[in-house]
Design a protein around this motif. Structure first.
Motif, PDB file in Angstrom:
ATOM      1  N   SER A  10       8.090  47.986 -10.120  1.00  0.00           N
ATOM      2  CA  SER A  10       8.569  49.713  -9.541  1.00  0.00           C
ATOM      3  C   SER A  10       7.319  50.371  -9.270  1.00  0.00           C
ATOM      4  CB  SER A  10       8.983  50.131 -10.935  1.00  0.00           C
ATOM      5  OG  SER A  10      10.384  49.360 -10.983  1.00  0.00           O
ATOM      6  N   ALA A  11       6.301  50.020 -10.391  1.00  0.00           N
ATOM      7  CA  ALA A  11       5.443  51.256  -9.083  1.00  0.00           C
ATOM      8  C   ALA A  11       4.211  50.490  -7.598  1.00  0.00           C
ATOM      9  CB  ALA A  11       4.809  51.352 -10.268  1.00  0.00           C
ATOM     10  N   ALA A  12       5.074  49.295  -8.120  1.00  0.00           N
ATOM     11  CA  ALA A  12       4.422  47.947  -6.603  1.00  0.00           C
ATOM     12  C   ALA A  12       5.217  48.772  -5.590  1.00  0.00           C
ATOM     13  CB  ALA A  12       4.057  46.701  -7.430  1.00  0.00           C
ATOM     14  N   VAL A  13       6.260  48.220  -5.554  1.00  0.00           N
ATOM     15  CA  VAL A  13       7.414  48.579  -4.755  1.00  0.00           C
ATOM     16  C   VAL A  13       8.124  50.244  -4.534  1.00  0.00           C
ATOM     17  CG1 VAL A  13       9.938  47.840  -5.230  1.00  0.00           C
ATOM     18  CG2 VAL A  13       9.065  46.628  -5.703  1.00  0.00           C
ATOM     19  N   TYR A  14       7.801  51.435  -4.959  1.00  0.00           N
ATOM     20  CA  TYR A  14       7.212  52.801  -4.584  1.00  0.00           C
ATOM     21  C   TYR A  14       6.678  52.210  -3.956  1.00  0.00           C
ATOM     22  CZ  TYR A  14       7.253  57.369  -4.532  1.00  0.00           C
ATOM     23  OH  TYR A  14       7.285  58.966  -3.939  1.00  0.00           O
ATOM     24  N   TYR A  15       5.219  52.293  -3.886  1.00  0.00           N
ATOM     25  CA  TYR A  15       4.174  52.405  -3.737  1.00  0.00           C
ATOM     26  C   TYR A  15       4.343  52.126  -2.238  1.00  0.00           C
ATOM     27  CZ  TYR A  15       0.670  55.167  -6.023  1.00  0.00           C
ATOM     28  OH  TYR A  15      -0.263  56.011  -6.052  1.00  0.00           O
ATOM     29  N   LEU A  16       5.220  50.421  -1.595  1.00  0.00           N
ATOM     30  CA  LEU A  16       5.289  50.002  -0.690  1.00  0.00           C
ATOM     31  C   LEU A  16       6.058  50.514   0.661  1.00  0.00           C
ATOM     32  CD1 LEU A  16       5.202  47.365   1.377  1.00  0.00           C
ATOM     33  CD2 LEU A  16       7.420  46.499  -0.784  1.00  0.00           C
TER      34      LEU A  16
END
Length: 282
Positions: free
Chosen positions: A198-204
């Motif tokens: 979730s954190a990675a996708v939000y940053y993307l």
């Protein structure tokens, strides 16, 4: 005398019958709910129609406070703090009024929501925010007064107001970034695969530190092992591509494609094939 009594009884029964008849309201009520980022907004208002009348400058005078609709005051609520016109507004419910002008409006958010129309006695201490909204003329006329939530992003929405040939919009900013960042900070003290994903996708999505996003998506995929689903592998491929690692992006996309084909998911099959073609792997 009997005839008179009979007539009175008939009229009484007739009026009693009429009092039970339901008819449409001339300005029907409307309720609109919208999630903006992590904030839920609810708007309640009544919707008058033009019915051949000139609205702005006549039915609704210029430079005079208007209830923004009909009947009871228009109300809007927020489940988190928001920012309107540069002013922070606490979570809660507020009345919305407007002073229309020819080229711009002043839209006011008011803490007292119990008024029928505008307050009989205005109290400046109850004004929580004001915003100036430019008037945009539309090429078509809107018969019925309409309010909308427009231009949605993770961090804001525009409260749209449309009637006759006029559109005005008030931007409402929400604290999604600070809420998500705080959530990420808490989760990273003991994150699982889903937290890293979730954190990675939000940053993307938000254009943040792509190297950090890559680190998090790698941890998520590693924790899932051979069970990493094709939609997560798809996001890994996009993060790698954004980070400039085409080789890694292609490898992740091929794994995602294989998983999508096995699951019979045509959408992800197409998306992966399109990306692989774009990256020169097909």
């Amino acid at each position: 005398m009997k005839k008179i009594l009979a007539s009175v009884l008939f009229l009484a029964v007739s009026f009693s019958g009429f009092s039970q008849i339901k008819t449409p309201q001339p300005s029907p009520s409307s309720k609109l709910m919208q999630t903006v980022g992590l904030t839920d907004m609810t708007l309640e208002y009544s919707r008058p129609s033009m019915r051949g009348r000139t609205v702005f400058g006549d039915l609704v005078p210029y430079d005079k406070l208007w209830r923004l609709g009909a009947n009871s005051n228009t109300k809007i609520s927020f489940t988190t703090d928001v920012t309107i016109g540069g002013t922070k507004v606490k979570a809660g419910e507020y009345a919305v009024f407007a002073t229309p002008g020819m080229s711009s409006w002043e839209v006011v958010f008011y803490s007292d929501t119990s008024n029928w129309g505008t307050p009989q006695k205005w109290d400046d201490s109850k004004v929580v925010a004001k915003a100036k909204a430019d008037v945009y003329k539309m090429p078509v006329k809107i018969e019925t007064f309409t309010m909308t939530f427009d231009d949605l992003t993770n961090n804001s929405a525009v409260l749209g107001i449309l009637w006759e040939d006029v559109y005005v919009g008030v931007k409402i900013d929400v604290p999604t970034e600070s809420i998500v960042s705080a959530s990420i900070d808490r989760a990273m003290s003991g994150p699982g695969a889903g937290d890293y994903y979730s954190a990675a996708v939000y940053y993307l999505q938000e254009g943040k530190d792509i190297d950090q996003a890559k680190e998090w998506i790698d941890k998520s995929i590693a924790m899932s092992g051979d069970k990493a689903p094709f939609w997560q592998l798809r996001q890994q491929s996009l993060i790698y591509a954004k980070a400039g690692d085409k080789k890694g992006a292609i490898a992740a996309a091929k794994k995602s494609l294989a998983g999508a084909e096995a699951a019979g998911n045509a959408d992800y099959v197409k998306m992966n094939k399109d990306s692989l073609k774009e990256w020169g792997a097909l």
